[in-house]
Design an enzyme around this catalytic site. Structure first.
Site, PDB file in Angstrom:
ATOM      1  CD1 TRP A 115      -2.113  -2.283   1.639  1.00 42.56           C
ATOM      2  CD2 TRP A 115      -2.947  -1.217  -0.155  1.00 42.56           C
ATOM      3  NE1 TRP A 115      -3.083  -3.080   1.083  1.00 42.56           N
ATOM      4  CE2 TRP A 115      -3.616  -2.459  -0.011  1.00 42.56           C
ATOM      5  CE3 TRP A 115      -3.299  -0.390  -1.211  1.00 42.56           C
ATOM      6  CZ2 TRP A 115      -4.617  -2.873  -0.886  1.00 42.56           C
ATOM      7  CZ3 TRP A 115      -4.296  -0.804  -2.091  1.00 42.56           C
ATOM      8  CH2 TRP A 115      -4.939  -2.028  -1.916  1.00 42.56           C
ATOM      9  CG  ASP A 184      -3.096   4.029   4.064  1.00 41.28           C
ATOM     10  OD1 ASP A 184      -4.116   3.841   4.760  1.00 41.28           O
ATOM     11  OD2 ASP A 184      -2.855   3.389   3.024  1.00 41.28           O
ATOM     12  CE  LYS A 208      -8.426  -2.120   4.346  1.00 37.88           C
ATOM     13  NZ  LYS A 208      -8.523  -3.401   3.677  1.00 37.88           N
TER      14      LYS A 208
HETATM   15  C1  LIG Z   1      -3.345   0.030   4.192  1.00 36.28           C
HETATM   16  C2  LIG Z   1      -4.274   0.175   3.018  1.00 36.28           C
HETATM   17  N1  LIG Z   1      -4.246   1.300   2.302  1.00 36.28           N
HETATM   18  C3  LIG Z   1      -5.054   1.499   1.246  1.00 36.28           C
HETATM   19  C4  LIG Z   1      -5.944   0.523   0.840  1.00 36.28           C
HETATM   20  C5  LIG Z   1      -6.829   0.763  -0.325  1.00 36.28           C
HETATM   21  O1  LIG Z   1      -8.079   1.042   0.171  1.00 36.28           O
HETATM   22  P1  LIG Z   1      -9.374   1.294  -0.737  1.00 36.28           P
HETATM   23  O2  LIG Z   1      -9.755  -0.034  -1.284  1.00 36.28           O
HETATM   24  O3  LIG Z   1     -10.350   1.865   0.255  1.00 36.28           O
HETATM   25  O4  LIG Z   1      -9.002   2.264  -1.791  1.00 36.28           O
HETATM   26  C6  LIG Z   1      -6.017  -0.675   1.556  1.00 36.28           C
HETATM   27  C7  LIG Z   1      -6.969  -1.727   1.152  1.00 36.28           C
HETATM   28  O5  LIG Z   1      -6.917  -2.857   1.560  1.00 36.28           O
HETATM   29  C8  LIG Z   1      -5.152  -0.850   2.669  1.00 36.28           C
HETATM   30  O6  LIG Z   1      -5.183  -1.985   3.379  1.00 36.28           O
END
Ligand SMILES: Cc1ncc(COP(=O)(O)O)c(C=O)c1O
Length: 373
Positions: A115, A184, A208
């Protein structure tokens, strides 16, 4: 149309599995029950939240309550603004540099998993970035050992918990004086108390720990808004979103409603310190099964950086991993297959996953090893 009456029964007759999905993920049963009970008539309005104008007093009230509950949970001071946006955490990968990295400046990124790497790539497309630290050389099994920080950086970006690799910052790194820390926090949001004052900007996809898919919580320190350049498309402009109270356009009303119920549930459970205690206990059970297996189970993350939310592990070979996931599912333990990029198994132990579920998984692991070890 009406549902067959047996399907309208109370949840005590329902079959609920041990849900280890990585997101969307388990929601607290009391939240689902309340949503069910209010689905047709929300607080005597005679309509469902799903049918309600976002400009109605009932919904505006819900927004205010939801924000206040979040402020209470985090101990959020007034100088922080709260937004409920769409586009997922992924949209923030772009909005953040568009808004908060002024022309001619560069932003620092630490990368300890998929991520963070994805966030960095989007930021690169839009301007200057620096890789301030990475653990890619060891397949993201830890947070970066050393950081090379730019004292002039527009911000320092971290991913507090890497959902796919199961690696978590145990405490946040210290940026140089005056460099805002941006995080994030999607997969460990509200899983433990944090020192909010250390952060200038936090964002989390709700699906989550905080609710269903469809809404992303953004928390930003007000002074950052001075950096937002003119001329951004309205939906991508934090100033517009703040001025409109997250309602510049139609917000994801039902997702926000469920997030609000989750915040109330968290408060009723004793707040973030109480939740963190339970999360530590849950993770301890599953890591205990790994550590006591004599190497049959092998954790992906180094112990010091293990995630309390996503426990990632391997078995001696792929066929055993497949058998593990299948047999677990047959016993009502679902969502354990690892992400395709890492393989192995992953147990996500978000707030709504009960101690019982963690216990059931730990017992299954011991039993599976006894039969196959
Ligand atoms: C740490 C993290 N950041 C970003 C995301 C992306 O999130 P989204 O699907 O809400 O765009 C995720 C998705 O699993 C994630 O676990």
């Amino acid at each position: 149309m009406s549902l067959p009456s047996q399907e309208l029964g109370t949840t005590k007759h329902l079959h609920r599995v041990h849900n280890f999905n990585a997101g969307p993920a388990a929601l607290p049963l009391p939240v689902l029950e309340q949503a069910q009970s209010e689905l047709l008539d929300y607080r005597s309005t005679g309509m469902s939240i799903l049918e309600m104008s976002h400009r109605s007093p009932a919904f505006e009230n819900l927004m205010l309550e939801t924000e206040q509950d979040l402020r209470d949970l985090l101990g959020l001071p007034d100088e922080y603004k709260v937004l409920f946006l769409q586009g997922g955490a992924t949209m923030q990968f772009a909005m953040l540099p568009m808004n908060l990295r002024p022309a001619g400046t560069s932003a620092d990124y630490t990368v300890n998993g998929t991520w963070g790497k994805t966030a960095l790539k989007d930021a690169q497309k839009l301007g200057a970035t620096r890789l301030a630290g990475t653990s890619e050389a060891t397949n993201f099994d830890r947070v970066p050992e050393t950081l090379d920080l730019d004292p002039q950086a527009a911000y320092l970006h971290i991913t507090s918990n890497e959902t796919i690799h199961g690696v978590q910052w145990q405490s946040e790194p210290q940026p140089p004086q005056g460099v805002p820390l941006v995080c994030d926090i999607s997969s460990d949001f509200l899983s433990r108390p944090i020192d909010v004052g250390k952060y200038a900007f936090l964002y989390a996809g709700a699906q989550k720990n905080a609710g269903p898919a469809g809404v992303t919580v953004v928390i930003l320190r007000e002074d950052l808004l001075e950096r937002v350049p003119e001329g951004l498309p309205v939906m991508l402009d934090y100033r517009v979103q703040v001025a409109g109270g997250s309602m510049h356009n139609t917000p994801p009303t039902f997702s926000i409603y469920i997030v609000g119920l989750v915040f109330k549930w968290l408060k009723a459970e004793g707040g973030l310190a109480a939740i963190a205690r339970r999360n530590r206990e849950k993770a301890g059970l599953v890591y205990g099964a790994i550590d006591n297996s004599g190497g049959f189970y092998h954790g992906h993350a180094v112990p010091k950086d293990r995630s309390m939310m996503n426990v990632t592990f391997h078995l001696p070979d792929e066929s055993l991993e497949k058998a593990f996931a299948t047999q677990a599912e047959n016993e009502g333990l679902v969502g354990l297959k690892g992400h395709r990029s890492v393989g192995g198994l992953r147990a996500s132990l978000y707030n709504a996953v009960s101690l019982d579920s963690a216990q059931a998984l730990a017992e299954f692991m011991v039993e599976f090893q006894r039969k196959n070890g």
